[in-house]
Design an enzyme around this catalytic site. Structure first.
Site, PDB file in Angstrom:
ATOM      1  CG  HIS A  58      -1.784   1.169   1.390  1.00  0.00           C
ATOM      2  ND1 HIS A  58      -3.152   1.109   1.252  1.00  0.00           N
ATOM      3  CD2 HIS A  58      -1.512   2.469   1.684  1.00  0.00           C
ATOM      4  CE1 HIS A  58      -3.671   2.312   1.439  1.00  0.00           C
ATOM      5  NE2 HIS A  58      -2.693   3.156   1.715  1.00  0.00           N
ATOM      6  CD  GLU A  59       1.738   3.639   3.613  1.00  0.00           C
ATOM      7  OE1 GLU A  59       2.122   4.724   3.146  1.00  0.00           O
ATOM      8  OE2 GLU A  59       0.611   3.490   4.125  1.00  0.00           O
ATOM      9  CG  HIS A  62       0.508   6.142  -0.948  1.00  0.00           C
ATOM     10  ND1 HIS A  62      -0.552   6.756  -1.581  1.00  0.00           N
ATOM     11  CD2 HIS A  62      -0.018   5.521   0.142  1.00  0.00           C
ATOM     12  CE1 HIS A  62      -1.664   6.508  -0.908  1.00  0.00           C
ATOM     13  NE2 HIS A  62      -1.370   5.752   0.134  1.00  0.00           N
TER      14      HIS A  62
END
Length: 374
Positions: A58-59, A62
């Protein structure tokens, strides 16, 4: 990973251990009874590891999208509330911000889709299918929760990007996203407290804590963004205390007090070497703590506080850089050097003053809304 430092706060290990314990002792045995304890714990460890990997994915989504659009990424940190991607600069436009913000939730929803397919078609035991179902549920919740419209969640940044694009006003979007985050946080606190007394006290307290964190972070994030907007266009030389009284490292305390301190309005003094380079600082309190009979034999250099690290900045750099990595509680926020020579300092008082002026300048000048925030 991909040149981006990945860190883990100690609380991330605690959450990983808690997930494994819950899966191995409760969730999996209740969902698919009849297996041995060793099998439950083995699958729990694998599932917990895969969930932490999904948080990292998820990170990373980004970070990679931000890097692709030319934004500097400092690091990724996993901690008790999931993960945090440190962007050293903000998007230059709403499209870049939207792409960066939505990448994480989309990654989580993509993992949810993959694990749902694994649940449907995975050959083998029902235990593995149950683990896949749990991963599907957690990643679905992670993706959807992060899309809630309130700063500092990803959904708050999506909202900010859309409002920025709609109105062409970054500061107006900042305020709206922060208000949405505070409303969301307050709502979660209310539901959490209600759940604490009526249903599940542990889950309710966790929800209330999460709401408090969201509301507090939304306020803090807005203050930082408004400060950045207000500082834009200012140089460090316009903020610093120029030509401060300095403490030569080779002097003894008695000489410094008589020649410098008693004739100065400062409460903290940059310590410099023979070449004029900064070596740290010394405060009035530190000097006063030296016994009178030892002042003539005590060199200033031995009393120097070297805040780790001693931050240096050039006079013609942008003042917004002063907001990065502020040393909390230190009397000197930065020393200003021109080449190897110390020409000024930015104290905590200087920084508080200029931040207060920045906030007033931002709220008083509608023209600032026409500029992108850094």
């Amino acid at each position: 990973m991909a040149g981006i430092p990945v860190r883990a706060h100690w609380s991330a290990l605690g959450i990983a251990a808690l997930i494994v314990v819950l899966l191995g002792a409760t969730v999996l045995p209740q969902a698919v009874p009849g297996y041995g304890q060793r099998q439950y714990w083995l699958v729990a460890v694998i599932t917990g590891t895969l969930f932490m990997a999904s948080l990292l994915t998820h990170e990373m989504a980004h970070a990679l999208i931000a890097h692709r659009h030319g934004l500097r990424v400092g690091s990724i940190t996993l901690w008790v509330l999931g993960g945090y991607t440190e962007l050293q600069e903000e998007a230059k436009g709403p499209r870049i911000e939207l792409a960066t913000a939505v990448a994480g939730p989309l990654a989580s929803l993509g993992i949810a889709a993959v694990t749902f397919l694994a649940y449907l078609f995975l050959p083998g035991s029902a235990l593995a299918a149950s683990a896949a179902a749990w991963l599907f549920t957690m990643n679905l919740m992670l993706g959807l929760f992060n899309l809630l419209p309130g700063a500092p969640l990803d959904g708050g940044r999506v909202l900010h990007a859309l409002l920025w694009w709609r109105f062409g006003d970054a500061i107006r979007a900042d305020r709206a996203a922060a208000r949405a985050g505070q409303i969301l946080g307050t709502t979660l606190i209310s539901f959490g407290l209600l759940a604490t007394f009526l249903w599940n006290w542990l889950g309710g307290l966790w929800l209330a804590f999460l709401g408090w964190y969201i509301a507090a972070s939304a306020r803090q994030e807005l203050a930082v963004k408004l400060a950045r907007a207000g500082l834009r266009g200012l140089l460090v030389r316009e903020v610093m205390t120029p030509a401060p009284d300095m403490a030569p490292a080779w002097m003894n305390v008695e000489q410094l007090v008589e020649k410098v301190v008693l004739n100065s309005r400062q409460t903290v003094f940059p310590v410099v070497t023979l070449t004029g380079a900064p070596a740290g600082f010394v405060s009035l309190d530190t000097l006063a703590a030296v016994p009178t009979e030892r002042r003539s034999s005590t060199r200033v250099g031995t009393l120097t506080t070297m805040q780790p690290p001693l931050r240096t900045i050039a006079p013609d750099e942008e003042a917004t850089l002063l907001l990065e990595q502020v040393a909390q509680g230190q009397p000197i926020a930065a020393v200003v050097v021109d080449g190897d020579r110390l020409v000024g300092m930015v104290t905590g008082a200087d920084l508080s003053r200029v931040l207060g002026q920045a906030l007033l300048r931002t709220s008083a000048s509608p023209r600032l809304a026409d500029h992108d925030h850094v």
